[in-house]
Design an enzyme around this catalytic site. Structure first.
Site, PDB file in Angstrom:
ATOM      1  N   ASP A  72       0.803  -1.232   0.000  1.00  0.00           N
ATOM      2  CA  ASP A  72       0.000   0.000   0.000  1.00  0.00           C
ATOM      3  C   ASP A  72       0.834   1.279   0.000  1.00  0.00           C
ATOM      4  OD1 ASP A  72      -2.623  -1.111  -0.041  1.00  0.00           O
ATOM      5  OD2 ASP A  72      -2.357  -1.724   2.042  1.00  0.00           O
ATOM      6  N   ASP A  99      -6.725  -3.667  -6.332  1.00  0.00           N
ATOM      7  CA  ASP A  99      -6.397  -2.396  -5.658  1.00  0.00           C
ATOM      8  C   ASP A  99      -4.932  -1.991  -5.901  1.00  0.00           C
ATOM      9  OD1 ASP A  99      -8.129  -4.277  -4.459  1.00  0.00           O
ATOM     10  OD2 ASP A  99      -8.257  -3.167  -2.594  1.00  0.00           O
TER      11      ASP A  99
HETATM   12  N1  GLY Z   1      -7.528  -2.457   0.012  1.00  0.00           N
HETATM   13  C1  GLY Z   1      -8.184  -1.278  -0.212  1.00  0.00           C
HETATM   14  C2  GLY Z   1      -9.664  -1.317  -0.132  1.00  0.00           C
HETATM   15  O1  GLY Z   1     -10.224  -1.808   0.827  1.00  0.00           O
HETATM   16  O2  GLY Z   1     -10.278  -0.828  -1.032  1.00  0.00           O
END
Ligand code: GLY
Length: 394
Positions: free
Chosen positions: A116, A176
């Site tokens: 992230d 993501d």
């Molecule tokens: N992992 C990011 C989200 O929950 O969108």
């Protein structure tokens, strides 16, 4: 008797004043909505500066703000919101606060235990760079890109997403993860080192090849075999089922591929963004106001929550996609979302002392957490959409 009448008088006054507050709140004239937004922005300044307490969401049940340290995937959004409010209002106090929150995130540049990095470092330091030319911020972005690159597997052609569930997944990659590529592309622009750009392109190509269904929706999680490099499983983690179209996942795909096109000008990424955007904005379950249910395939629609964050992530991307395609449908969607959100259904009341703007985002079904609440990333992409629409009109 006196006591009872006195109580009624007090209640009467309270009700009159709450009615007049309501009246102001339901007045949707432009000047009133702008004043309401300004009032919401001010709440960010009331929130205490604390490196361990990035505001992530607000629980209506607990009546409490959920706070996280910088290692949480959402920390960059909170810092980024200060930068974006500064860019919208020009008020120096937001810039000063943005710098302080952003500084707390610096240590994440060395955290290789997460994919992230883009959310944390690019939404904070990246926005800072839009405001001022800052060599320190540039160095942090390059260092973060180096750290993120350690999660890249050249055999698979992807960056590893998660480290948990090792008994279940060998090499999980979630859609993501497309949102981390912007950081890599920028790191190459800053440093001249093409390694980051190449990793981003390879990751995008692998995602393009494996992550999409025939109807142009995306799976959430793909698990790769580390020996063969092939896909072992296509499943969900946050959607309602493995074959469902989790709304925020579609949003990350649209936003991610639009930004890959920005850096590469390769039409295959643009086409991917267009097809998935069309799936989203033309979907039969999408409500009139443009705010999707949290999973497009949920069997209980319309009796499930919406997800404002999915709408704002897409609204922001579609301002950009409109610029590449001149397709008015994309701009119309972005404008519709902003118009829908600028109402008292979604904007939080003036009186609520929490550093959030919008209600009704949907966090994580797998944890049964943050379901239908104000969440920091719903606000982040709302502010980004406002900025992009403003710059489009310049
Ligand atoms: N992992 C990011 C989200 O929950 O969108």
């Amino acid at each position: 008797m006196f006591r009872v009448s006195f109580l009624f008088i007090i209640l009467g006054f309270a009700c009159i004043s709450c009615k007049s507050e309501d009246k102001k709140y339901t007045d949707t004239s432009k000047s009133n909505i702008d004043a309401l937004l300004e009032a919401r922005y001010e709440k960010f300044l009331d929130y205490n500066l604390d490196s361990l307490a990035f505001a992530r969401s607000y629980s209506w049940g607990e009546k409490a703000i959920h706070k996280r340290p910088s290692k949480d995937w959402t920390s960059g959004f909170f810092a980024g919101n200060f930068w974006q409010i500064y860019m919208l209002t020009g008020k120096e106090v937001f810039k000063e606060r943005a710098k302080l929150w952003t500084a707390f995130i610096e240590k994440e540049k060395l955290n290789s235990g997460t994919h992230d990095m883009g959310f944390k470092v690019f939404c904070s330091f990246g926005n800072g760079l839009k405001v001022e030319d800052n060599q320190e911020y540039k160095d942090i972005i390059v260092k973060s890109a180096q750290t993120l690159s350690t999660r890249y597997n050249p055999h698979i052609g992807s960056i590893r997403s998660w480290d948990f569930n090792r008994d279940k997944w060998q090499f999980p990659v979630i859609i993501d993860n497309m949102m981390n590529l912007e950081l890599l592309f920028e790191a190459t622009k800053i440093s001249g080192d093409s390694t980051f750009h190449n990793i981003a392109v390879n990751h995008a190509n692998t995602t393009l090849k494996n992550h999409f269904r025939e109807d142009h929706s995306t799976w959430h999680v793909l698990d790769y075999d580390t020996i063969s490099g092939q896909v072992r499983a296509r499943v969900t983690h946050q959607g309602i089922s493995d074959d469902s179209a989790w709304a925020r996942g579609q949003a990350w795909a649209i936003n991610g591929f639009t930004s890959v096109y920005r850096y590469t000008k390769d039409k295959k990424y643009l086409n991917r963004a267009i097809k998935t955007a069309n799936f989203f904005i033309n979907h039969s379950t999408l409500p009139e106001d443009g705010i999707p249910y949290w999973d497009f395939s949920h069997p209980n629609i319309p009796d499930i929550s919406r997800d404002v964050s999915a709408a704002t992530i897409v609204a922001s991307a579609l301002v950009e996609l409109y610029q590449y395609t001149q397709n008015e449908a994309y701009l119309n969607y972005s404008k519709k979302v902003v118009q829908s959100l600028k109402t008292n259904t979604y904007i939080l009341p003036k009186t609520l002392k929490i550093p959030f703007i919008l209600d009704h985002s949907f966090g994580d079904w797998s944890k049964r957490a943050e379901m239908d609440e104000p969440i920091v990333y719903g606000d982040y992409y709302f502010l980004q959409t406002l900025l992009r629409l403003r710059d489009l009109n310049k």
